[in-house]
Write an enzyme that holds these catalytic residues in place. Sequence first.
Site, PDB file in Angstrom:
ATOM      1  CE  LYS A 158      35.055  31.665  41.407  1.00  0.00           C
ATOM      2  NZ  LYS A 158      35.884  32.643  40.726  1.00  0.00           N
TER       3      LYS A 158
HETATM    4  N1  PPE Z   1      39.213  33.383  35.719  1.00  0.00           N
HETATM    5  C1  PPE Z   1      39.320  33.739  37.006  1.00  0.00           C
HETATM    6  C2  PPE Z   1      40.666  33.740  37.646  1.00  0.00           C
HETATM    7  C3  PPE Z   1      38.169  34.094  37.711  1.00  0.00           C
HETATM    8  O1  PPE Z   1      38.274  34.443  38.984  1.00  0.00           O
HETATM    9  C4  PPE Z   1      36.912  34.089  37.053  1.00  0.00           C
HETATM   10  C5  PPE Z   1      35.677  34.469  37.782  1.00  0.00           C
HETATM   11  C6  PPE Z   1      36.851  33.709  35.709  1.00  0.00           C
HETATM   12  C7  PPE Z   1      38.022  33.343  35.071  1.00  0.00           C
HETATM   13  C8  PPE Z   1      35.556  33.612  34.957  1.00  0.00           C
HETATM   14  O2  PPE Z   1      34.805  32.499  35.383  1.00  0.00           O
HETATM   15  P1  PPE Z   1      33.206  32.501  35.335  1.00  0.00           P
HETATM   16  O3  PPE Z   1      32.753  33.446  36.376  1.00  0.00           O
HETATM   17  O4  PPE Z   1      32.829  31.090  35.632  1.00  0.00           O
HETATM   18  O5  PPE Z   1      32.797  32.917  33.970  1.00  0.00           O
HETATM   19  N2  PPE Z   1      35.856  35.400  38.809  1.00  0.00           N
HETATM   20  C9  PPE Z   1      34.812  35.565  39.804  1.00  0.00           C
HETATM   21  C10 PPE Z   1      35.326  36.318  41.004  1.00  0.00           C
HETATM   22  C11 PPE Z   1      35.331  37.787  40.974  1.00  0.00           C
HETATM   23  C12 PPE Z   1      35.722  38.385  42.306  1.00  0.00           C
HETATM   24  O6  PPE Z   1      36.425  39.413  42.304  1.00  0.00           O
HETATM   25  O7  PPE Z   1      35.337  37.848  43.357  1.00  0.00           O
HETATM   26  C13 PPE Z   1      33.539  36.122  39.197  1.00  0.00           C
HETATM   27  O8  PPE Z   1      33.558  36.681  38.111  1.00  0.00           O
HETATM   28  O9  PPE Z   1      32.492  35.954  39.826  1.00  0.00           O
END
Ligand code: PPE
Length: 314
Positions: A158
Site C-alpha cells: 500500500k
Molecule cells: N484497494 C485499494 C486500492 C485501496 O486503496 C483500499 C483501501 C482497498 C483496496 C481496501 O483495503 P482495506 O482498507 O484493507 O479493506 N483504501 C483506503 C484508502 C482510502 C483513501 O481514499 O484514502 C481505505 O479504505 O482506507
Amino acid sequence: MLRPTEKIWHNGSFIDWEDARIHVLSHVVSYGSSVFEGIRCYATARGPVIFRLRDHLRRMLDSARIYRMEVGFSLEELAAAVVELVRVNRLASCYIRPIVLRGYGEMGVYGCRNPVEVFLACWEWGRYLGEDALASGVDVCVSSWRRPAPDTLPTMAKAGANYMNSQLIKMEAVANGYDEGIALDAAGFVSEGSGENIFLVRDGRILTPPLGASVLPGITRDTVMRLAGELGIPVVETLIPREMLYIADELFFTGTAAEITPIRSVDRIPVGAGRRGPITEKLQKEFFAIVEGTKPDAHGWLTPVTAMEAVENR
Ligand code: PPE
C-alpha cells in the site's frame, strides 16, 4: 474538509497537529516514496475499538519491507502508539492514517540514505462514497485506466505512488458523472476500485479477483471472505471477465473507508434489480454488528482503546 485533531505521533512522540510538517524536498514529495495504512476506530458501548489494528500494521510493515524501508518501530510499539493516539485525541470514532515516508536528505531516486519518518494521525471520517451509499449503492464505470502490471508497481504494497493510478481512475469516473471507477488488470480482468476491493454475487456464490489480479490484499476483503464462509455462502477467488459485472446479481465494494458499499449500476447497466442485494445486506449487517460491538468479537478483531490504556500505564 479535514477537521484537525489535537495530536499527531511522529517517530515516537506526540506533536501538535500543525507541527506535523515535512520539507518540500523530502524524498517522498518528488518520488512518491511512502507506504501507509487506513484503519477505522468504531464507537461502541464499551468505548472506541480499533478494527484489525495488528493486521493493518502488519501490512504496513510488509509494504515497507517490499520497498526496503527500515521502519525502526516494532508492530507492538506501533500498535500501542495508535491506541494512545486515539486516546489522547479523545475521539469516540475515527479514521487512523499511519504513514511511513522517506524524508529529507539527499536528492535522487535512490533514497535509501534518507531518514525514514513515521507519522500516525487520526481524524473523524464519515461515509467514503456518500451519506446514503451504504443503503442505496453507488453508480460506477469500468475505467479506461488499468491497475499496474505485476512487474511494475507491486499492488500488495500500500504505497503512496500507487494512488497516482487510483487518482486517474477516480478523476475519470467523477468527470463522467460516476461515483467510482473499477479498474481492470494488465490482462484485462476485473481488478478493483480506486480505493476498494470488489465482490460479485451470482447464483448465491461470491466471487472476487485473486491477489494476482493487481489488487491490494484488503483487510475488509479478508473480513468479508471469512464472514461469508461462516454464513455458509461459498466464496471463490477467481479471474473475473469484465462482462460478468453486467450479469451479476449483486456487486459491492469493500474497504476500510468504503466499508461494504453496494454497487447499483456499472456503465449505466443496473446491477441485478438496481439496488442493494440480499447477500450484500446480510454481510453489512454482520460486519456492522461486530465493529459496533452489538455482536461478540469472536475473531479477536477489535482492540479496545480503554483496555490498552491500562497496559500502557503499567
Ligand atoms: N484497494 C485499494 C486500492 C485501496 O486503496 C483500499 C483501501 C482497498 C483496496 C481496501 O483495503 P482495506 O482498507 O484493507 O479493506 N483504501 C483506503 C484508502 C482510502 C483513501 O481514499 O484514502 C481505505 O479504505 O482506507
